[in-house]
Design a protein around this motif. Structure first.
Motif, short mmCIF file in Angstrom:
data_model
loop_
_atom_site.label_atom_id
_atom_site.label_comp_id
_atom_site.label_asym_id
_atom_site.label_seq_id
_atom_site.Cartn_x
_atom_site.Cartn_y
_atom_site.Cartn_z
N GLY A 1 8.04 47.16 0.54
CA GLY A 1 8.18 46.09 -0.46
C GLY A 1 7.75 46.31 -1.83
N ALA A 2 8.01 45.58 -2.74
CA ALA A 2 7.49 45.45 -4.09
C ALA A 2 6.93 44.19 -4.20
N ARG A 3 5.54 44.11 -5.17
CA ARG A 3 5.04 42.92 -5.24
C ARG A 3 5.40 42.25 -6.36
N GLN A 4 5.68 40.79 -6.16
CA GLN A 4 6.33 39.88 -7.40
C GLN A 4 5.35 38.94 -7.72
N VAL A 5 5.61 38.37 -8.92
CA VAL A 5 4.72 37.18 -9.53
C VAL A 5 5.56 35.79 -9.13
N GLN B 1 13.27 52.16 4.84
CA GLN B 1 13.52 52.00 3.47
C GLN B 1 14.83 50.94 3.36
N GLU B 2 15.81 51.33 3.94
CA GLU B 2 16.92 50.54 3.50
C GLU B 2 16.93 49.37 4.30
N PRO C 1 8.54 38.98 1.56
CA PRO C 1 8.16 38.85 2.82
C PRO C 1 6.92 37.90 2.94
N ASN C 2 5.90 38.20 2.26
CA ASN C 2 4.84 37.60 2.40
C ASN C 2 4.75 36.11 1.87
N VAL C 3 5.74 35.83 0.82
CA VAL C 3 5.96 34.68 0.30
C VAL C 3 6.69 33.91 1.32
N LEU D 1 4.04 46.82 -8.19
CA LEU D 1 3.45 47.69 -7.27
C LEU D 1 4.55 47.95 -6.29
N VAL D 2 4.98 49.15 -6.08
CA VAL D 2 5.72 49.34 -5.27
C VAL D 2 4.78 49.82 -3.69
#
Length: 326
Positions: free
Chosen positions: A146-150, A269-270, A213-215, A233-234
């Motif tokens: 997963g990628a980190r998002q703001v 990944q998918e 997913p953490n959110v 951040l990937v």
């Protein structure tokens, strides 16, 4: 890729692998695998698929949740011969090979596909060879998670790093994480993970950064108004096998084992990408504004900050341009 397609591919790959390992059928090697992710993690199913595919040739004993080795100790266990396979953080590799720190920097990888393209490329092969020569591990591939998002309070629209000025963005403690917050244009604020929900609720912080997913798991979306898909951040770890175990295989066996790992990693990944897409729609339905900013502006700003800092002093010359060009 669906689960059913992955399983069919695994069945075919399993036949190829069994054919490559005829001499080992009577005395299969035991490969102990250690990871800190839980049995509910998508990557746990990835390992189940890999284990079933190689069952005719090798026995993979899977230990999850840090039950065999704690987070950060798996690499040393591999080097000491106490472990044959592991899910290793690239940060752990960079602790021993400083040049690898470039692979943990913000906006180096655009997305999961770019990450895979890197590890399949010539420059990726150079970094994998470093790990094999200096650490005694063979990298089978990156396991994307997963990628980190703001995520932010308020309705201020974010387009470029300049729009992040003055925003108190919770980042994990540590110089590297705080630097990342600055590279995003924000005012990084260290805060314990368990305190983030209350921090957002009370206004002690204006935002946080985490994979989607953490959110969801921490219910941060309940106290946020928007999610800016910065993808700064990937997130990935490395599926590795010890060089000793790898070298015990013939070239044909190595090729078959790698093919099995590729299919399992593709599946994982998918599934992660599908989960992220589902969460975007869920958060929109919950009333959050979810959108993508000017990623080129964020990427160029962050990469330049890294290149101008001491953090880049160990990076191979021109490596960022080579990876950007993939």
């Amino acid at each position: 890729m669906t689960i059913s397609l992955s399983r069919r591919a695994l069945m075919v790959g399993g036949l190829l692998l069994a054919a490559a390992f005829p001499a080992m059928a009577q005395d299969k090697p035991v490969l102990r695998f250690s990871a800190v992710f839980s049995e509910q993690d998508i990557r746990a199913e990835m390992m189940n698929l890999l284990t079933s595919q190689v069952a005719e040739a090798a026995t993979i004993e899977t230990y999850l949740g840090g039950n065999l080795f704690k987070q950060g100790t798996e690499l040393v266990a591999l080097q000491r011969g106490n472990l044959e396979m592991g899910n290793i953080a690239p940060q752990d590799v960079s602790n021993q090979i400083p040049a690898w720190s470039v692979l943990t920097s913000a906006y180096l990888f655009r997305d999961a596909a770019h990450l895979r393209a890197f590890f399949d490329s010539e420059v990726g092969a150079e970094f994998k060879q470093m790990a094999e020569d200096q650490l005694g591990i063979h990298i089978l591939g990156p396991t994307y998670f997963g990628a980190r998002q703001v995520g932010l309070r308020g309705d201020k629209k974010i387009s470029t790093p300049a729009d992040m000025a003055g925003i108190k963005l919770r980042m994990p403690g540590g110089d590297a994480w705080q630097f990342l917050g600055t590279a995003l244009g924000a005012n990084p604020t260290p805060m314990a993970y368990a305190e983030v929900y209350t921090g957002l609720q009370t206004g002690a912080i204006d935002g946080q950064d985490n994979p989607l997913p953490n959110v969801e798991n921490m219910k941060f979306y309940e106290v946020m108004d928007q999610i800016v898909l910065t993808s700064h951040l990937v997130g990935y770890d490395l599926l590795v096998i010890s060089k000793t175990a790898w070298d015990a295989m013939s070239p044909e066996q190595q090729e078959a084992f790698q093919a099995a790992a590729d299919v399992a990693i593709d599946f994982s990944q998918e599934e992660h990408l599908k989960r992220e897409a589902e969460l975007v729609e869920r958060f929109k339905s919950a009333g959050l504004d979810v959108y993508e900013p000017d990623l080129d502006a964020f990427r160029s700003h962050a990469q330049q900050m890294y290149l101008d800092s001491d953090l880049a002093s160990d990076w191979p010359e021109g490596v960022v341009d080579r990876i950007n060009g993939l």
